[in-house]
Write an enzyme that holds these catalytic residues in place. Sequence first.
Site, short mmCIF file in Angstrom:
data_model
loop_
_atom_site.label_atom_id
_atom_site.label_comp_id
_atom_site.label_asym_id
_atom_site.label_seq_id
_atom_site.Cartn_x
_atom_site.Cartn_y
_atom_site.Cartn_z
N HIS A 141 0.93 -1.10 0.07
CA HIS A 141 0.01 -0.13 0.00
C HIS A 141 0.72 1.18 -0.01
CE1 HIS A 141 -3.78 -2.02 1.96
NE2 HIS A 141 -3.31 -2.75 0.92
N GLU A 181 1.15 3.76 1.80
CA GLU A 181 1.70 4.13 3.09
C GLU A 181 2.84 3.36 3.66
OE1 GLU A 181 -2.87 5.16 3.22
OE2 GLU A 181 -1.63 3.73 2.26
N CYS A 203 -6.00 2.31 5.73
CA CYS A 203 -6.87 0.82 6.13
C CYS A 203 -6.19 0.46 7.44
CB CYS A 203 -6.83 0.10 4.98
SG CYS A 203 -5.04 -0.64 4.81
N CYS A 245 -2.59 -0.13 7.20
CA CYS A 245 -1.50 1.06 7.11
C CYS A 245 -1.45 1.70 8.36
CB CYS A 245 -1.97 1.85 6.08
SG CYS A 245 -1.84 1.09 4.31
#
Length: 164
Positions: free
Chosen positions: A62, A64, A92, A95
Amino acid sequence: MAAENESRLANSPEGYLEHAVRLAVRNVNDGGGPFGAVVVTKDGSVHEGVNRVTRDNDPTAHAEVVAIRRAAEATANFDLGGAVLYTSCEPCPLCLAAALWARIDRVFYAADRHGAAAAGFDDAVFYEYFAGNRPELLPVRHSPVPSSAAPFEAWRANEERVEY
Protein backbone atom coordinates in the site's frame (compact mmCIF):
# COMPACT_ATOMS: atom_id res chain seq x y z
CA MET A 1 3.76 37.05 -3.11
CA ALA A 2 2.01 34.12 -4.84
CA ALA A 3 5.27 32.16 -4.97
CA GLU A 4 5.83 32.83 -1.26
CA ASN A 5 2.31 31.58 -0.40
CA GLU A 6 2.87 28.54 -2.63
CA SER A 7 6.18 27.82 -0.86
CA ARG A 8 4.50 28.04 2.58
CA LEU A 9 1.72 25.75 1.37
CA ALA A 10 4.26 23.21 0.08
CA ASN A 11 5.60 22.63 3.60
CA SER A 12 2.19 22.54 5.28
CA PRO A 13 -0.17 19.64 5.94
CA GLU A 14 -2.32 20.81 3.02
CA GLY A 15 0.71 20.98 0.75
CA TYR A 16 1.87 17.49 1.67
CA LEU A 17 -1.68 16.16 1.24
CA GLU A 18 -1.88 17.75 -2.22
CA HIS A 19 1.47 16.11 -3.00
CA ALA A 20 0.10 12.71 -1.91
CA VAL A 21 -2.99 13.23 -4.08
CA ARG A 22 -0.81 14.12 -7.10
CA LEU A 23 1.22 10.94 -6.51
CA ALA A 24 -2.02 8.92 -6.45
CA VAL A 25 -3.32 10.42 -9.70
CA ARG A 26 0.03 9.88 -11.41
CA ASN A 27 0.06 6.28 -10.17
CA VAL A 28 -3.37 5.65 -11.71
CA ASN A 29 -2.09 7.07 -15.00
CA ASP A 30 0.88 4.67 -14.73
CA GLY A 31 -1.42 1.68 -14.22
CA GLY A 32 -1.36 1.52 -10.43
CA GLY A 33 -3.90 2.02 -7.67
CA PRO A 34 -5.33 5.42 -6.67
CA PHE A 35 -3.31 5.90 -3.51
CA GLY A 36 -0.27 8.04 -2.69
CA ALA A 37 1.53 8.80 0.55
CA VAL A 38 4.34 10.93 1.90
CA VAL A 39 6.33 10.46 5.09
CA VAL A 40 8.06 13.61 6.30
CA THR A 41 10.75 12.67 8.81
CA LYS A 42 11.72 14.90 11.70
CA ASP A 43 14.63 16.31 9.69
CA GLY A 44 12.16 17.47 7.01
CA SER A 45 13.07 14.83 4.42
CA VAL A 46 10.21 13.70 2.20
CA HIS A 47 9.74 10.02 1.34
CA GLU A 48 7.09 9.09 -1.23
CA GLY A 49 5.07 5.96 -1.77
CA VAL A 50 2.38 4.86 -4.19
CA ASN A 51 0.18 1.80 -4.22
CA ARG A 52 2.13 -1.07 -5.81
CA VAL A 53 -0.17 -3.96 -4.93
CA THR A 54 -0.98 -5.05 -8.48
CA ARG A 55 2.33 -3.93 -9.95
CA ASP A 56 4.39 -6.00 -7.49
CA ASN A 57 1.80 -8.69 -6.70
CA ASP A 58 2.30 -7.70 -3.09
CA PRO A 59 -0.87 -7.28 -1.03
CA THR A 60 1.08 -5.27 1.56
CA ALA A 61 2.48 -2.72 -0.92
CA HIS A 62 0.00 0.00 0.00
CA ALA A 63 1.17 3.57 -0.58
CA GLU A 64 1.59 4.24 3.14
CA VAL A 65 3.60 1.07 3.69
CA VAL A 66 5.82 1.84 0.68
CA ALA A 67 6.46 5.38 1.98
CA ILE A 68 7.23 4.07 5.49
CA ARG A 69 9.62 1.47 4.05
CA ARG A 70 11.43 4.14 2.04
CA ALA A 71 11.68 6.48 5.02
CA ALA A 72 13.03 3.72 7.25
CA GLU A 73 15.56 2.67 4.62
CA ALA A 74 16.70 6.25 3.97
CA THR A 75 17.10 7.01 7.67
CA ALA A 76 18.57 3.57 8.42
CA ASN A 77 16.14 3.35 11.33
CA PHE A 78 12.93 1.42 11.91
CA ASP A 79 11.85 4.01 14.49
CA LEU A 80 10.33 6.96 12.64
CA GLY A 81 9.39 8.86 15.78
CA GLY A 82 8.93 12.53 14.94
CA ALA A 83 7.71 11.71 11.42
CA VAL A 84 4.32 12.56 9.95
CA LEU A 85 2.42 10.48 7.40
CA TYR A 86 0.34 12.29 4.78
CA THR A 87 -1.85 10.13 2.59
CA SER A 88 -4.30 10.67 -0.23
CA CYS A 89 -6.91 8.51 1.50
CA GLU A 90 -7.82 7.36 5.00
CA PRO A 91 -5.39 4.58 5.92
CA CYS A 92 -6.74 1.06 6.15
CA PRO A 93 -6.04 -1.10 9.22
CA LEU A 94 -2.85 -2.49 7.61
CA CYS A 95 -1.47 1.00 7.05
CA LEU A 96 -2.50 2.23 10.48
CA ALA A 97 -0.71 -0.75 12.04
CA ALA A 98 2.40 -0.01 9.96
CA ALA A 99 2.34 3.62 11.13
CA LEU A 100 2.01 2.47 14.73
CA TRP A 101 4.93 0.01 14.41
CA ALA A 102 7.02 2.75 12.77
CA ARG A 103 6.14 5.08 15.66
CA ILE A 104 4.89 7.76 13.26
CA ASP A 105 3.78 10.76 15.34
CA ARG A 106 0.57 11.58 13.45
CA VAL A 107 -1.33 10.95 10.26
CA PHE A 108 -3.20 13.31 7.94
CA TYR A 109 -5.41 12.04 5.12
CA ALA A 110 -7.33 13.70 2.29
CA ALA A 111 -10.18 11.44 1.08
CA ASP A 112 -12.02 9.22 3.54
CA ARG A 113 -12.93 5.52 3.49
CA HIS A 114 -16.37 6.32 2.07
CA GLY A 115 -14.86 7.93 -1.02
CA ALA A 116 -12.62 4.89 -1.43
CA ALA A 117 -15.62 2.56 -1.06
CA ALA A 118 -17.50 4.47 -3.77
CA ALA A 119 -14.55 3.77 -6.08
CA GLY A 120 -14.57 0.05 -5.23
CA PHE A 121 -12.02 0.03 -2.39
CA ASP A 122 -14.24 -0.91 0.52
CA ASP A 123 -12.29 -1.99 3.59
CA ALA A 124 -15.26 -1.55 5.94
CA VAL A 125 -15.36 -5.30 6.49
CA PHE A 126 -11.80 -5.17 7.85
CA TYR A 127 -12.84 -2.56 10.40
CA GLU A 128 -15.73 -4.86 11.35
CA TYR A 129 -13.31 -7.78 11.74
CA PHE A 130 -10.99 -5.82 14.05
CA ALA A 131 -13.99 -4.63 16.05
CA GLY A 132 -14.74 -8.29 16.69
CA ASN A 133 -17.94 -8.30 14.63
CA ARG A 134 -16.84 -10.61 11.78
CA PRO A 135 -14.53 -13.32 13.20
CA GLU A 136 -15.52 -15.74 10.43
CA LEU A 137 -13.55 -13.70 7.88
CA LEU A 138 -10.26 -15.03 9.21
CA PRO A 139 -10.43 -17.62 11.96
CA VAL A 140 -7.42 -17.32 14.25
CA ARG A 141 -6.75 -19.99 16.84
CA HIS A 142 -4.18 -20.20 19.62
CA SER A 143 -2.45 -23.59 19.32
CA PRO A 144 0.52 -23.69 21.72
CA VAL A 145 3.24 -26.30 21.27
CA PRO A 146 5.96 -27.28 23.78
CA SER A 147 8.53 -25.02 22.09
CA SER A 148 6.24 -21.95 21.90
CA ALA A 149 8.35 -19.91 24.33
CA ALA A 150 11.73 -20.80 22.76
CA PRO A 151 11.97 -17.78 20.43
CA PHE A 152 11.30 -15.40 23.33
CA GLU A 153 13.80 -17.15 25.56
CA ALA A 154 16.39 -16.85 22.77
CA TRP A 155 15.51 -13.15 22.43
CA ARG A 156 15.91 -12.44 26.14
CA ALA A 157 19.22 -14.32 26.20
CA ASN A 158 20.63 -12.46 23.20
CA GLU A 159 22.74 -9.66 24.65
CA GLU A 160 23.21 -8.10 21.20
CA ARG A 161 19.50 -7.71 20.42
CA VAL A 162 18.17 -4.40 19.17
CA GLU A 163 15.08 -3.43 21.13
CA TYR A 164 12.05 -2.24 19.23
